[in-house]
Motif scaffolding. Structure first.
Motif, PDB file in Angstrom:
ATOM      1  N   THR A   1       0.883  -1.505  -0.081  1.00  0.00           N
ATOM      2  CA  THR A   1       0.375   0.364   0.160  1.00  0.00           C
ATOM      3  C   THR A   1       0.773   1.448   0.045  1.00  0.00           C
TER       4      THR A   1
ATOM      5  N   ARG B   1       0.984   4.847   0.586  1.00  0.00           N
ATOM      6  CA  ARG B   1       0.388   6.097   1.300  1.00  0.00           C
ATOM      7  C   ARG B   1       1.371   7.106   1.272  1.00  0.00           C
TER       8      ARG B   1
ATOM      9  N   PRO C   1      -6.920   7.237   3.390  1.00  0.00           N
ATOM     10  CA  PRO C   1      -7.043   6.013   3.148  1.00  0.00           C
ATOM     11  C   PRO C   1      -7.470   5.778   2.065  1.00  0.00           C
TER      12      PRO C   1
ATOM     13  N   ALA D   1      -5.052   5.458  -0.743  1.00  0.00           N
ATOM     14  CA  ALA D   1      -3.990   4.911  -0.816  1.00  0.00           C
ATOM     15  C   ALA D   1      -4.196   3.586  -2.348  1.00  0.00           C
TER      16      ALA D   1
END
Length: 336
Positions: free
Chosen positions: A74, A76, A82, A85
């Motif tokens: 993931t 970021r 979130p 992401a």
């Protein structure tokens, strides 16, 4: 002592996975350092650069998780939510990897052959780094350990006399005499790295009162809670686990500027928590084999009979061997 945290790092130099249990293998915990990222300078002949968080601090913006046999990455970006992401799923045991393009990898003078995972995976990292990146799979082609090994003096290369060479060539006797610890994957210098909470707490005392040291920056595999004072592990030579496995500790881990990376911004740190390396250099340059680097943590190898056993958070651990003096780090081209 007690195991409080266990970590595996499926891709070298990006964030690791905190796990409740991990199986010991000769090359490190199962799934540890299976992959690494290479910067492709797009030259002829091909020039590939090993990517490490010190040189590419934004590697810390990639987070990892493991579900069964799949690694999820993931990304970021700083300040993102979130929902923003982006993720990538990578098989931890790629099928038919032998048919992939091979790439040469050389880490600290220790070479191996790896496999280019291909554009499906490379494009994800290329997009977020802004330059061409290759995701390389270890492919079970181990690298030779050039430095500290169990039972070998710090500056003594591996050698065999004539009788040993004959015996190791025999199909039954040979495997019993072979050194099981002389190969690693994409780990730097040894399969395991052990640190203590006491030592991490000492680093926190050097920082401003409202900041605690982020122990994930030390990138250890095993974190231990101990009643011993900070840096007692400098003298540990052997750890025994409740599952009857042993970790043989052979060398100190010399630290670099990766400790200063800001994990929130993906940039080299500045200000109050961006000088960890400098703070440790005041009194932790204790190994003449790495005289310019502060020491934090111990490198280790699984003892004979320990491969395949499982370590768990909460397990008890004993110091079953100590050195009277600190060991001296040795690796050609790295040590002083």
């Amino acid at each position: 002592m007690t195991i409080t945290q266990l970590w595996v790092y499926p891709i070298k130099s990006i964030r690791g996975c905190s796990v409740d249990s991990a199986m010991l293998t000769r090359e490190g915990f199962y799934l540890d350092r299976r992959f690494m990222l290479l910067k492709d300078h797009e030259q002829t002949p091909q020039k590939l650069e090993n990517m490490h968080v010190t040189r590419f601090p934004n590697m810390c913006l990639f987070h990892t998780s493991i579900q069964e046999n799949t690694l999820t990455i993931t990304y970021r970006s700083p300040g993102s939510t979130p929902a923003q992401a982006e993720t990538l799923d990578i098989p931890l045991d790629p099928e038919n990897f032998e048919h992939l393009e091979t790439v040469d990898v050389n880490m600290h003078g220790s070479p191996t052959t790896a496999y280019n995972m291909g554009s499906k995976y490379n494009s994800f990292f290329t997009k977020h780094f802004g330059h061409k990146v290759i995701l390389a799979f270890w492919g079970f082609n181990p690298r030779p350990v050039l430095g500290n090994l169990p039972g070998r003096p710090a500056d003594q290369p591996k050698s065999q006399n004539a009788i040993t060479k004959v015996l190791t060539s025999l199909p039954i006797i040979g495997p019993l005499l072979e050194d099981d610890n002389d190969k690693i994957a994409f780990n730097d210098c040894a399969p395991y790295l052990v640190i203590s909470e006491s030592s991490v707490a000492d680093v926190s005392t050097r920082l401003p009162s409202d900041i605690s040291m982020d122990l994930t920056k030390f990138r250890s595999n095993i974190v231990l809670k101990t009643s011993e004072q900070a840096y007692s592990e400098d003298y540990w030579s052997e750890l025994s686990f409740s599952n009857d496995a042993k970790i043989l500790l052979t060398g100190n881990c010399g630290r670099c500027a990766s400790l200063n990376v800001d994990y929130e911004t993906g940039k080299n740190g500045t200000g109050r928590d961006g000088e960890v390396l400098k703070l440790l250099q005041k009194d932790r340059r204790v190994d003449p084999g790495m005289k310019y680097s502060p020491i934090f943590g111990r490198y280790g190898f699984v003892g004979k009979g320990g491969e395949g056993r499982v370590a768990r958070v909460g397990d008890e651990v004993w110091v079953s061997g100590r050195n009277e003096e600190r060991t001296r780090f040795y690796w050609p081209g790295l040590s002083t």
